[in-house]
Design an enzyme around this catalytic site. Structure first.
Site, short mmCIF file in Angstrom:
data_model
loop_
_atom_site.label_atom_id
_atom_site.label_comp_id
_atom_site.label_asym_id
_atom_site.label_seq_id
_atom_site.Cartn_x
_atom_site.Cartn_y
_atom_site.Cartn_z
N GLY A 210 0.74 -1.23 0.05
CA GLY A 210 -0.03 -0.06 -0.15
C GLY A 210 0.83 1.21 -0.02
O GLY A 210 1.90 1.17 -0.16
N ASN A 211 0.18 2.48 0.50
CA ASN A 211 1.13 3.71 0.48
C ASN A 211 0.46 4.54 1.38
O ASN A 211 -0.59 4.20 2.03
CB ASN A 211 1.26 4.46 -0.82
N TYR A 212 1.06 5.62 1.60
CA TYR A 212 0.65 6.48 2.65
C TYR A 212 -0.28 7.42 2.33
O TYR A 212 -0.89 8.40 3.10
CB TYR A 212 1.91 7.45 3.12
#
Ligand code: C5P
Length: 404
Positions: A210-212
């Site tokens: 995933g990512n932020y």
């Protein structure tokens, strides 16, 4: 007819000399056909009498949580929901500090915390108070919270000192409100599709790639489009944020493939599609059915495949009457990379935010953008709250001159 006609306005008055000017503002609002409910702080009453205000507004002025003689309780929640806009003029340093920190010790700040409508604040104070780092900090905080600050002017102050701190004239405040409401319902009846947040690509039942991305920019766009009358569908990856506007239709998805499938359902109806999601570029080729065990000596290898490009896929399907907008989050060669994506994905507009700019990008409440359109058309904007950035983006899409 004034765009303020029939609008419900909460006029907050706090304890400053400029309170006498609020009478003129009240008269202008009433003349324009607005329903005005005045809330005055206890200090405000030292500067102007509730009798004047209730006579002009045609409604009893609210100051305390209870009416002293009848014990009637004033509902700040009802008022917050009733209002189409709240304007606090004059706003003292103390009221703004309370608003910035959420100190709900009077009816005005409590109503502010319950308000779902746009809030306008016209500060008025002495020049040294205005320039104090505490006041500057609080005003910045309010701005980041989406409050519209109506900047005070320079001029002679009640202290006879000359400097910045004079409340904007009532006519100027009135114009800001009129402009806001005339911008109004330019997306009425239109469908706006927005992607927001990250995507999660499952590795096994407990792990993902995933990512932020926080989803804040996408949800701010959704609220702004809904405020302009659009039917808004947000196709959202996993995020903690929620829309403020209850009419926004949020479709929760997890992976890029699920996001694409949901977007393809809505896109044919959409007039505008804004791709604000940070879609994972790659996903595991397969998802393990059970949790991958930690081996003593071996490091597991996860094979990846390319995810579909949602923006590019919609770009291929786009009709001439649809507007497709992408985002580009870049660290280097920003303009060239963004211009390249604009072309490759067949977008009508790309919103560039550079990770080099402090306050721009993931997780922050603010953003600093440059909008690029085909043909090398470029508009740069200063650092603003994500709410204001959302307004700039929609103004740019709908062809309103951007406020730079
Ligand atoms: O190529 P890049 O990921 O930088 O492009 C960013 C833009 O493309 C954003 O608008 C993003 O939402 C969109 N995008 C997409 N699907 C992908 C990758 C990016 O819709 N798989």
């Amino acid at each position: 007819m004034s765009p303020l006609s029939g609008k419900n306005i909460v006029l907050g008055i706090t304890g400053g000399i400029a309170a006498y000017k609020s009478v003129t503002l009240l008269r202008l609002l009433v003349k324009a056909g607005a329903e005005v409910q005045v809330i005055i702080t206890p200090n405000g009453k030292e500067f102007i009498t509730p009798v004047t205000l209730s006579s002009l507004s045609g409604r009893p002025v609210i100051s305390e949580f209870f009416t002293a003689n009848t014990g009637e309780w004033h509902s700040h929640v009802d008022l917050g929901l009733w209002a189409d806009a709240m304007v606090i003029a004059p706003a003292t340093a103390s009221t703004m500090a309370k608003m910035a920190c959420g100190v709900a010790d009077n009816m005005l700040v409590t109503s502010y915390l319950s308000a779902r409508a746009p809030v306008f604040v016209a500060p008025a104070m002495d020049l040294d108070m205005m320039a104090h780092p505490a006041t500057v900090r609080n005003i910045d905080r309010l701005r980041a919270d989406g409050v519209h600050i109506i900047e005070p002017a320079e001029g002679e102050l009640a202290s006879h000192l000359v400097g910045k701190g004079r409340m904007e004239e009532p006519e100027g405040i009135f114009r800001v409100l009129e402009d806001y409401f005339s911008a109004g319902q330019d997306l009425a009846g239109k469908t706006v599709l927005i992607t927001a947040g990250p995507t999660y690509e499952r590795i096994d039942p407990v792990r993902f790639i995933g990512n932020y991305s926080s989803g804040k920019m996408g949800y701010a766009l959704a609220d702004e489009a809904a405020a302009r009358g659009a039917r808004v569908v947000v196709v959202s990856g996993p995020v903690a944020v929620r829309p403020e506007n209850p009419s926004v239709d949020v479709r929760h998805v997890e992976s890029a493939c699920e996001m694409l499938a949901e977007c393809e359902k809505v896109f044919p109806e959409a007039y505008i599609a804004i791709m604000a999601a940070a879609v994972a570029d790659y996903a595991p080729v397969s998802t393990a059915a059970s949790k991958i065990k930690r081996e003593r000596d071996e490091v597991p290898v996860i094979h990846l495949k390319k995810n579909p490009d949602i923006a590019a896929t919609l770009g291929q399907a786009k009709r001439g009457d649809q507007v497709l907008v992408g985002f580009a989050l870049e660290t280097d060669h920003e303009l060239d990379n963004a211009a390249d994506k604009l072309r490759r994905k067949n977008l009508d507009m790309i919103v560039l935010n550079s990770l080099r700019d402090a306050g721009a990008g993931f997780g922050t409440d603010t953003n600093k953008i440059t909008i690029l359109r085909p043909g090398g058309i470029r508009t740069e904007y200063p650092l603003k709250s994500k709410k204001e950035v959302a307004r700039d983006i929609l103004d740019n899409i709908t062809g309103k001159s951007p406020l730079v």
